[in-house]
Design a protein around this motif. Structure first.
Motif, PDB file in Angstrom:
ATOM      1  N   GLN B  99       1.021  -3.006   0.962  1.00  0.00           N
ATOM      2  CA  GLN B  99       1.132  -1.735   0.234  1.00  0.00           C
ATOM      3  C   GLN B  99       2.597  -1.406   0.016  1.00  0.00           C
ATOM      4  N   SER B 100       2.891  -0.481  -0.891  1.00  0.00           N
ATOM      5  CA  SER B 100       4.299  -0.121  -1.112  1.00  0.00           C
ATOM      6  C   SER B 100       4.876   0.573   0.119  1.00  0.00           C
ATOM      7  N   TYR B 101       4.127   1.494   0.683  1.00  0.00           N
ATOM      8  CA  TYR B 101       4.597   2.164   1.893  1.00  0.00           C
ATOM      9  C   TYR B 101       3.484   2.058   2.914  1.00  0.00           C
ATOM     10  N   VAL B 102       3.744   1.422   4.038  1.00  0.00           N
ATOM     11  CA  VAL B 102       2.730   1.308   5.080  1.00  0.00           C
ATOM     12  C   VAL B 102       3.115   2.273   6.183  1.00  0.00           C
ATOM     13  N   LEU B 103       2.344   3.349   6.288  1.00  0.00           N
ATOM     14  CA  LEU B 103       2.650   4.311   7.346  1.00  0.00           C
ATOM     15  C   LEU B 103       1.966   3.879   8.628  1.00  0.00           C
TER      16      LEU B 103
END
Lengths: 543, 133
Positions: B99-103
Motif C-alpha cells: 500500500q502507499s501508506y501502511v499504518l
C-alpha cells in the motif's frame, strides 16, 4: 575558461544530494567553517566552543514524526560538568499511536521533491508550467479550467456596465482630457454612466487650422456608438445645438443646428473651431445606449494664439426620466444644495412633491451695492453644512408706505418661491412623502413700546433659517439627515418718520445648521442562548 | 452417525464473515484518513481502493461456497472456495506490504486476516480429504 565553464555547468546540472541522515543534519549551521553560537549540532564547533554555550537552539533532529520508529539525534548541554559539554545521542524514537506510518511505498510522501534543474532542453516546458503568476500542483486540470472560462465572458458583455468604455465603430468614444500635463490627450475613453467634465489645452496654428482634426466638428461625431458592446447596432451622434462664441466672448445660439460647420481661415482668424463639446447620452435601464447628442461651442482663433482651451463634458440620462441632481446618497454631503419642494395644491393628503432644480432653498445674496431694493433677485442656494449670513441695507424715507414695503421686504428675504418642504435625505424621491420635512415658519415681532399710540406697522427685518440635522445610520458611516427646518421672521415696528428724514435699517438673513444627533451608543448583539428541550417522552419507560 | 462436516470450519467461516465486515469498514476509514492527512495523489489512491473493493467482492462467494460445501459435504464448492481464498490472500498481502501508506493498524488488521485465511485453508483441506475418502 572553457574548462571552468564546463565544470560550472556540470555542477549546476546536478543538484546537491539531499541529506537524510539525522546525525549529519544541522539546520542552525549557517556560517561556513565557523562555529554558530548555541548550535549544538554544528560540526565546526570544538569542545571549548561548546563549553561557552548556554542552551541548545535545536535539541532534537528528527525526520517525519508520523513514522512508527525512526532515528533521532538528540543534542543537549550538560551544565553540571565543569566545563559544560555537549551530549550527542542517537536514539530510536517510537511513535506510540496506532496510526503511525509503518512503511510507505510512495517515495515522495516523506521528502520534498528535488526540483528540476532547468537545462536547455526542458527550459521551455518548465517556463510553460511555472512561468505564470500562479501554478497549480496538477497542471492537467488547469487546461480544463481555461476552456470553461471562455463561454461566460461572451454572456457578460451583452450590455454596458458602469465604468465600461463606451465603444464606437473604430475604437472608443473619446473624451480628450489632460493626462500628465494640461495638454489634451485623445486616448481617454468615456466610461458608461460616468459623468465627466474635462478641460485641456490644444496647440493650434491659424494656418493649419482646417487640417487639425481636433478642431473640427466631424472629429467628434463621425464614428457611431455601439448600442451594446460587441454588437453591430449603431447609434449616430446627432448635433443637438451649436453655440458660436465671438472673439470678445459673447455666445450666440444658432437657430438651425443642422449644417455642419467646418473650420476655415477667414480674415486672419480661424472660425468654426471647436472650443467645447457636451455629449448627452440616453440609455435604457438595461444598459443599452439608444440616443447620443452633442452640443458644440464653436469659436474663433486669432493669429497670435498658440493654444486654445477646450472643454468637454459627458452626461448620461436614463430614458423617460428627468434627472434630478442628488445632494447625497443617502445622507447630505457637505457643500451640496439642500433640496426642497412644494406640495401640489388640491391634494388632501400629501401624495407627491414637486421638486426641480428651481425649487431650492435660497438665501439673499449680498451684493456690492448693499441696497435691498436694488438687488432684488440675487439669491444664493443654501448649501448643507455651511452657515451663511447675508444682508442688505434698507433706506427708508418718509414717503414709503408700510404695507407694500413689508411685502417687498418679505420677497427680498424669502425669495420668489420659498419652499414648503425640505428633503430629509440627499436622495429623497418626490414620491416618498415621509422623507420630506415641513418648513415651520415663525413670526416674531419685536414690540417696541412706543411713546405714541399710533397704529404701527410691522416690517420684517431678518430671516433666520435653522436647520437641525442628525447623524443617522451606522456608527462607522453616519449619514446626515435633516430633521427640522424652522424659518423665523423677525419683524420690527416701523416708526413713522418725519418728512425729509430717512433711516437706514439693516436687513439680515442667515442659515444655521445645528447638529442635534444624540451621542452614539454601540449596541451589542445578545448572547446566543442554547435552547435545549428534551422531548416529552425522553424518559419513556419510567415516566 | 458419521458427520463429515467440520464444525471448526463452520465456526471459523462465521467469525471470518463478521470480522471481514469490521476489517472492510476500518480499512476504508483509514484510507480516507490517510488521504486527508498525508499527501495521497489520485494515481496512488486508485489502486489501493480498487484492491480493497475487489477483496470485498471476492469475499462474498468465497464464504458462501465455503458454507455450502461444508454443509452439503461436497468437495467441489469447497475446492472453489479454496481457490478464491488464494486470491484473497494475495490481495491481503498487497494491502499489508505494498500500500502507499501502511499504518500500524493496517499491519494488525491484515495480519489477523491472514492468520484467519491460513487456518481456514488448512481446515478446508482436511475437510476435502475427509469428504473425498
Amino acid at each position: 575558461p572553457a574548462d571552468t565553464r564546463d565544470a560550472t555547468q556540470a555542477r549546476v546540472r546536478s543538484p546537491p544530494a539531499p541529506v537524510t541522515d539525522v546525525a549529519r543534519l544541522c539546520v542552525c549551521d549557517l556560517l561556513v567553517a565557523q562555529c554558530d553560537t548555541n548550535c549544538c549540532c554544528d560540526p565546526d564547533c570544538s569542545a571549548e566552543d561548546f563549553s561557552l554555550f548556554t542552551t541548545c537552539s535545536i535539541p532534537v533532529v528528527v525526520g517525519d514524526s508520523q513514522l512508527c520508529s525512526q532515528k533521532a539525534a538528540v543534542y543537549s548541554l550538560d551544565v553540571e560538568a565543569n566545563p559544560p559539554e555537549r551530549i550527542f545521542k542517537l536514539i530510536d524514537q517510537v511513535n506510540p499511536s496506532i496510526f503511525c506510518i509503518h512503511a510507505t511505498n510512495y517515495e515522495q510522501a516523506l521528502y520534498f521533491k528535488s526540483p528540476e534543474i532547468p537545462t536547455a532542453e526542458n527550459f521551455d516546458e518548465l517556463l510553460d508550467k511555472f512561468g505564470g503568476a500562479t501554478f497549480s500542483a496538477e497542471p492537467d486540470s488547469w487546461n480544463l479550467d481555461t476552456d470553461a472560462q471562455n463561454p461566460p465572458e461572451a454572456n457578460e458583455t451583452s450590455r454596458y456596465e458602469y465604468g465600461v468604455p463606451v465603444q464606437t465603430e473604430d475604437a472608443f468614444l473619446r473624451l480628450p482630457s489632460p493626462v500628465v500635463s494640461s495638454w489634451c490627450s485623445d486616448a481617454n475613453p468615456a466610461g458608461f454612466l460616468v459623468n465627466q467634465a474635462t478641460k485641456c489645452f490644444r496647440s493650434v496654428s491659424v494656418e493649419k487650422c482646417d487640417s487639425i482634426q481636433a478642431l473640427s466638428m466631424l472629429f467628434y461625431i463621425n464614428s457611431s456608438i455601439l448600442a451594446v458592446p460587441k454588437s453591430s447596432q449603431m447609434v449616430n451622434i446627432t448635433v443637438q445645438s451649436i453655440v458660436v462664441q465671438s472673439v470678445n466672448g459673447m455666445r450666440t445660439l444658432l437657430s438651425s443646428s443642422e449644417a455642419l460647420r467646418l473650420p476655415m481661415v477667414l480674415d486672419e482668424l480661424c472660425i468654426n473651431a471647436v472650443l467645447g463639446v457636451n455629449y448627452h447620452i440616453t440609455h435604457t435601464d438595461t444598459g443599452e445606449i439608444i440616443e447620443a447628442a452633442a452640443a458644440f461651442v464653436l469659436g474663433a482663433i486669432s493669429r497670435e494664439s498658440l493654444s486654445i482651451e477646450q472643454s468637454f463634458e459627458i452626461s448620461f440620462t436614463q430614458e423617460n426620466t428627468q434627472p434630478v441632481p442628488l445632494s447625497g446618497n443617502p445622507g447630505y454631503v457637505v457643500g451640496l444644495p439642500v433640496r426642497a419642494g412644494f406640495q401640489p395644491q388640491g391634494y388632501p393628503s400629501p401624495a407627491a412633491f414637486l421638486s426641480n432644480k428651481h425649487s431650492q432653498l435660497t438665501i439673499l445674496h449680498s451684493t456690492s451695492t448693499q441696497d435691498c431694493l436694488a438687488a432684488q433677485g440675487a439669491r444664493a442656494p443654501v448649501l448643507f453644512g455651511y452657515n451663511m449670513i447675508s444682508g442688505c441695507k434698507l433706506r427708508i424715507t418718509a414717503a414709503m408706505k408700510c404695507q407694500p414695503l413689508a411685502q417687498t421686504l418679505l420677497d427680498v428675504l424669502k425669495g420668489q418661491s420659498f419652499p414648503e418642504y425640505v428633503a430629509s435625505f440627499g436622495n429623497s424621491q418626490a414620491q416618498d412623502v415621509l422623507d420630506w420635512v415641513p418648513v415651520t415658519q415663525l413670526h416674531i415681532s419685536e414690540q417696541i413700546i412706543s411713546h405714541t399710540l399710533q397704529s404701527s406697522c410691522q416690517i420684517p427685518v431678518s430671516l433666520g433659517i435653522e436647520i437641525k440635522w442628525t447623524k443617522y445610520g451606522s456608527l462607522v458611516n453616519p449619514q446626515a439627515r435633516i430633521v427640522n427646518v424652522t424659518a423665523t421672521i423677525t419683524s420690527t415696528t416701523l416708526k413713522q418718520l418725519p418728512s425729509g428724514r430717512e433711516r437706514i435699517i439693516p436687513i439680515t438673513s442667515s442659515v444655521v445648521f445645528t447638529d442635534i444627533s444624540s451621542p452614539a451608543e454601540p449596541s451589542y448583539k445578545a448572547w446566543p442562548t442554547i435552547n435545549i428541550k428534551l422531548p416529552f417522552d425522553f424518559f419513556y419507560p419510567f415516566v | 452417525s458419521s458427520q463429515l462436516s467440520s464444525l471448526p470450519l463452520h465456526i471459523l467461516l462465521y467469525v471470518n464473515g463478521v470480522y471481514y465486515i469490521f476489517y472492510f469498514l476500518a480499512t476504508l476509514a483509514m484510507i480516507i484518513y490517510k488521504s486527508q492527512v498525508f499527501s495521497y495523489p489520485d494515481d496512488f489512491l486508485a489502486p489501493d481502493l480498487a484492491v480493497l473493493f475487489l477483496m470485498a467482492i471476492l469475499e462474498v462467494p468465497r464464504l458462501y461456497l465455503g458454507f455450502k460445501g461444508n454443509l452439503t459435504e461436497e468437495e467441489a464448492p469447497l475446492g472453489l472456495s479454496l481457490g478464491l481464498t488464494v486470491g484473497s490472500v494475495l490481495l491481503c498481502v498487497y494491502l499489508l506490504l505494498w500500500q502507499s501508506y501502511v499504518l500500524w493498524a493496517d499491519v494488525l488488521l491484515n495480519a489477523v486476516l491472514l492468520a484467519a485465511y491460513g487456518l481456514e485453508s488448512g481446515l478446508k483441506v482436511t475437510a476435502i480429504a475427509a469428504f473425498v475418502s
